[in-house]
Design an enzyme around this catalytic site. Structure first.
Site, PDB file in Angstrom:
ATOM      1  N   LYS A 173       2.164   6.189 -10.194  1.00  0.00           N
ATOM      2  CA  LYS A 173       1.540   4.883  -9.924  1.00  0.00           C
ATOM      3  C   LYS A 173       1.564   4.020 -11.195  1.00  0.00           C
ATOM      4  CE  LYS A 173      -0.257   3.568  -6.672  1.00  0.00           C
ATOM      5  NZ  LYS A 173       0.232   2.869  -5.444  1.00  0.00           N
ATOM      6  N   TYR A 205       0.877  12.190  -9.660  1.00  0.00           N
ATOM      7  CA  TYR A 205       0.527  11.037  -8.815  1.00  0.00           C
ATOM      8  C   TYR A 205       0.210   9.824  -9.683  1.00  0.00           C
ATOM      9  CZ  TYR A 205      -2.644   7.884  -6.300  1.00  0.00           C
ATOM     10  OH  TYR A 205      -3.251   6.770  -5.793  1.00  0.00           O
ATOM     11  N   PRO A 209     -15.295  24.060  -0.216  1.00  0.00           N
ATOM     12  CA  PRO A 209     -14.690  24.466  -1.498  1.00  0.00           C
ATOM     13  C   PRO A 209     -14.748  23.348  -2.543  1.00  0.00           C
ATOM     14  CG  PRO A 209     -12.985  23.952   0.115  1.00  0.00           C
ATOM     15  CD  PRO A 209     -14.300  23.724   0.809  1.00  0.00           C
ATOM     16  N   THR A 231      -4.234   2.394  -8.451  1.00  0.00           N
ATOM     17  CA  THR A 231      -5.411   3.250  -8.573  1.00  0.00           C
ATOM     18  C   THR A 231      -5.973   3.216  -9.996  1.00  0.00           C
ATOM     19  OG1 THR A 231      -6.048   5.582  -8.621  1.00  0.00           O
ATOM     20  CG2 THR A 231      -3.743   5.134  -8.954  1.00  0.00           C
ATOM     21  N   ASP A 232      -7.267   3.502 -10.131  1.00  0.00           N
ATOM     22  CA  ASP A 232      -7.830   3.591 -11.485  1.00  0.00           C
ATOM     23  C   ASP A 232      -7.478   4.925 -12.143  1.00  0.00           C
ATOM     24  OD1 ASP A 232      -9.498   5.391 -10.166  1.00  0.00           O
ATOM     25  OD2 ASP A 232     -11.365   4.556 -10.949  1.00  0.00           O
ATOM     26  N   GLU A 233      -6.807   5.812 -11.385  1.00  0.00           N
ATOM     27  CA  GLU A 233      -6.403   7.092 -11.992  1.00  0.00           C
ATOM     28  C   GLU A 233      -5.342   6.891 -13.070  1.00  0.00           C
ATOM     29  OE1 GLU A 233      -6.107  10.594  -9.583  1.00  0.00           O
ATOM     30  OE2 GLU A 233      -7.266   9.666  -7.985  1.00  0.00           O
ATOM     31  N   PHE A 277       0.825  -1.214   0.000  1.00  0.00           N
ATOM     32  CA  PHE A 277       0.000   0.000   0.000  1.00  0.00           C
ATOM     33  C   PHE A 277       0.859   1.264   0.000  1.00  0.00           C
ATOM     34  CE2 PHE A 277      -2.744  -3.065   2.242  1.00  0.00           C
ATOM     35  CZ  PHE A 277      -3.963  -2.863   1.629  1.00  0.00           C
ATOM     36  N   SER A 316       0.126   9.577  -1.957  1.00  0.00           N
ATOM     37  CA  SER A 316      -1.178   9.261  -2.540  1.00  0.00           C
ATOM     38  C   SER A 316      -2.060  10.476  -2.854  1.00  0.00           C
ATOM     39  CB  SER A 316      -1.941   8.337  -1.587  1.00  0.00           C
ATOM     40  OG  SER A 316      -2.376   9.061  -0.460  1.00  0.00           O
TER      41      SER A 316
HETATM   42  P1  NAD Z   1      -2.242   7.180   2.531  1.00  0.00           P
HETATM   43  O1  NAD Z   1      -1.509   8.363   1.989  1.00  0.00           O
HETATM   44  O2  NAD Z   1      -3.346   7.392   3.507  1.00  0.00           O
HETATM   45  O3  NAD Z   1      -1.209   6.159   3.215  1.00  0.00           O
HETATM   46  C1  NAD Z   1       0.040   5.862   2.651  1.00  0.00           C
HETATM   47  C2  NAD Z   1       0.895   5.202   3.727  1.00  0.00           C
HETATM   48  O4  NAD Z   1       2.161   4.866   3.146  1.00  0.00           O
HETATM   49  C3  NAD Z   1       1.186   6.127   4.912  1.00  0.00           C
HETATM   50  O5  NAD Z   1       1.019   5.422   6.120  1.00  0.00           O
HETATM   51  C4  NAD Z   1       2.644   6.528   4.717  1.00  0.00           C
HETATM   52  O6  NAD Z   1       3.323   6.781   5.938  1.00  0.00           O
HETATM   53  C5  NAD Z   1       3.200   5.296   4.025  1.00  0.00           C
HETATM   54  N1  NAD Z   1       4.384   5.586   3.196  1.00  0.00           N
HETATM   55  C6  NAD Z   1       4.557   6.618   2.327  1.00  0.00           C
HETATM   56  N2  NAD Z   1       5.772   6.544   1.752  1.00  0.00           N
HETATM   57  C7  NAD Z   1       6.376   5.427   2.267  1.00  0.00           C
HETATM   58  C8  NAD Z   1       7.639   4.801   2.055  1.00  0.00           C
HETATM   59  N3  NAD Z   1       8.534   5.321   1.194  1.00  0.00           N
HETATM   60  N4  NAD Z   1       7.922   3.674   2.730  1.00  0.00           N
HETATM   61  C9  NAD Z   1       7.026   3.137   3.606  1.00  0.00           C
HETATM   62  N5  NAD Z   1       5.824   3.695   3.860  1.00  0.00           N
HETATM   63  C10 NAD Z   1       5.494   4.830   3.183  1.00  0.00           C
HETATM   64  O7  NAD Z   1      -2.760   6.391   1.228  1.00  0.00           O
HETATM   65  P2  NAD Z   1      -4.057   5.497   1.054  1.00  0.00           P
HETATM   66  O8  NAD Z   1      -5.183   6.359   0.642  1.00  0.00           O
HETATM   67  O9  NAD Z   1      -4.198   4.608   2.230  1.00  0.00           O
HETATM   68  O10 NAD Z   1      -3.615   4.641  -0.232  1.00  0.00           O
HETATM   69  C11 NAD Z   1      -2.914   3.407  -0.085  1.00  0.00           C
HETATM   70  C12 NAD Z   1      -2.603   2.854  -1.463  1.00  0.00           C
HETATM   71  O11 NAD Z   1      -3.818   2.668  -2.196  1.00  0.00           O
HETATM   72  C13 NAD Z   1      -1.730   3.779  -2.313  1.00  0.00           C
HETATM   73  O12 NAD Z   1      -0.811   2.983  -3.036  1.00  0.00           O
HETATM   74  C14 NAD Z   1      -2.706   4.451  -3.252  1.00  0.00           C
HETATM   75  O13 NAD Z   1      -2.097   4.789  -4.478  1.00  0.00           O
HETATM   76  C15 NAD Z   1      -3.754   3.355  -3.439  1.00  0.00           C
HETATM   77  N6  NAD Z   1      -5.109   3.824  -3.730  1.00  0.00           N
HETATM   78  C16 NAD Z   1      -5.696   4.778  -2.950  1.00  0.00           C
HETATM   79  C17 NAD Z   1      -7.015   5.179  -3.242  1.00  0.00           C
HETATM   80  C18 NAD Z   1      -7.731   6.194  -2.386  1.00  0.00           C
HETATM   81  O14 NAD Z   1      -8.838   6.620  -2.761  1.00  0.00           O
HETATM   82  N7  NAD Z   1      -7.208   6.615  -1.248  1.00  0.00           N
HETATM   83  C19 NAD Z   1      -7.684   4.615  -4.323  1.00  0.00           C
HETATM   84  C20 NAD Z   1      -7.046   3.638  -5.082  1.00  0.00           C
HETATM   85  C21 NAD Z   1      -5.757   3.248  -4.771  1.00  0.00           C
END
Ligand code: NAD
Length: 325
Positions: free
Chosen positions: A162, A158, A213, A132-134, A79, A83
């Site tokens: 990804k 971003y 906003p 992500t689907d982005e 994960f 993000s």
């Molecule tokens: P988030 O930003 O809430 O959490 C990311 C976590 O990764 C944090 O705890 C951060 O400390 C840790 N992190 C960052 N850089 C790091 C590194 N170099 N080494 C170790 N840990 C690190 O993100 P999220 O929303 O929980 O998303 C998790 C994953 O899911 C991401 O890969 C994101 O691309 C993907 N994703 C998110 C969404 C969404 O809507 N939030 C949707 C689809 C996919």
């Protein structure tokens, strides 16, 4: 046991909590604790020997290798990422560093270790990359939903970072036979989401009577999925996914941003007078209004979590301002 990276963030923490609740198999949780990582998300696991938290970077090959040798995980769920789209516009370098270089270092360290494992362990091992689907770009109001064969067309630093990580993960399967799976999910919402993202930001602003906003005319369309449903999808792909495949995970729930803000106002209005009603939580979240109501309920009842996270966010912004001046 399994190794989860980024398990102190929004989705990772929900995944670790759900995993340990449902399965009990121990988790090593590697997280750098950036601004988005929050150990407060995992307080329910304090004293639980099945959860081993390690603060560190996925790009730190030495650390990753030593964790692999020590714990011999049967699967890794990745994960960890930068993000937030808006942050990637103001500071893309961190996104390249973690999402591209970091993911590459992680998967390359995993490959080197995986090759040293007995054949049966090599066969059953899984590396699941959460994306992500982005990476597919944006949807217009009348466009059909993305599919796994939609060409990549990332529109932000971003999503470009990804997309690059997805390509490396795919290539490591095709070149080295590493047993990988990739999931591409739409926008998540639910408890423990950092309050700079759309739904918690609007929820908290509405609760505090602040302005809401909305970018442009609010007509931007996204699909929305409750985080618990995303985690359930990841579990399914981990258990049954075909190696080297990618799987889109979505809610079939496309909305304009303006519609989301309207629904948030409805949820808050319904909730305020009924704060004590416990029936608003729990269960599945196939219905968006139900998922949103339970999310609003969580933010209403976890204001201390929100205040702590917001205080950290403000400190970070102030820190940056001081450096600049
Ligand atoms: P988030 O930003 O809430 O959490 C990311 C976590 O990764 C944090 O705890 C951060 O400390 C840790 N992190 C960052 N850089 C790091 C590194 N170099 N080494 C170790 N840990 C690190 O993100 P999220 O929303 O929980 O998303 C998790 C994953 O899911 C991401 O890969 C994101 O691309 C993907 N994703 C998110 C969404 C969404 O809507 N939030 C949707 C689809 C996919």
């Amino acid at each position: 046991m399994i190794l989860v990276t980024g398990g102190a963030g929004f989705i990772g923490a929900n995944f670790v909590l759900d995993w340990l609740l449902a399965d009990g198999e121990p988790v090593v949780n590697l997280d750098k604790l950036t601004y988005a990582g929050n150990l407060g998300n995992l307080t329910a696991l304090r004293g639980d020997a099945r959860h081993i938290f390690v603060r560190g970077d996925i790009g730190d090959r030495g650390l990753v290798t030593s964790l692999l040798i020590q714990h011999r995980p049967r699967a890794i769920v990745n994960f960890a990422a930068e993000s937030h789209v808006d942050r990637s516009i103001h500071g893309p370098a961190a996104f390249v560093e973690t999402n591209v270089v970091g993911t590459f270092a992680l998967i390359d360290a995993v490959r080197a270790w995986w090759l040293t494992q007995p054949p049966s362990d090599r066969l059953s091992f899984r590396f699941l990359h959460v994306s992500t689907d982005e990476v597919y770009g944006s949807l217009g109001p009348h466009d059909r939903a993305f599919t796994e064969t939609t060409p990549y067309a990332p529109n932000s630093p971003y999503s470009a970072s990804k997309a690059a990580s997805d390509h490396f993960v795919r290539a490591y399967h095709h070149t080295y036979g590493l047993p990988v799976l990739t999931t591409n999910c739409s926008n998540n919402y639910g408890p423990r989401q950092f309050p700079e993202k759309l739904i918690p930001l609007m929820l908290l602003n509405a609760l505090d009577g602040r302005r809401l906003p909305v970018y442009g005319d609010g007509g931007n369309v996204r699909d929305w999925l409750h985080v618990e449903d995303h985690c359930a999808g990841i579990l399914l792909v981990l258990a049954k996914g075909r190696l080297g495949e990618k799987y889109n995970i979505g809610g079939g729930n496309e909305r304009t941003n303006l519609e989301i803000v309207d629904r948030i106002c409805d949820a808050i209005e319904a909730l305020r007078p009924a704060q004590q009603n416990p029936s608003l939580t729990g269960g599945g979240y196939r219905d968006f209004e139900e998922g949103l109501a339970s999310t609003a309920n969580w933010y209403v009842n976890n204001r201390t979590w929100c205040q702590r996270v917001q205080a950290g966010y403000n400190r970070e912004r102030l820190g940056k301002l001081e450096v600049r001046s």
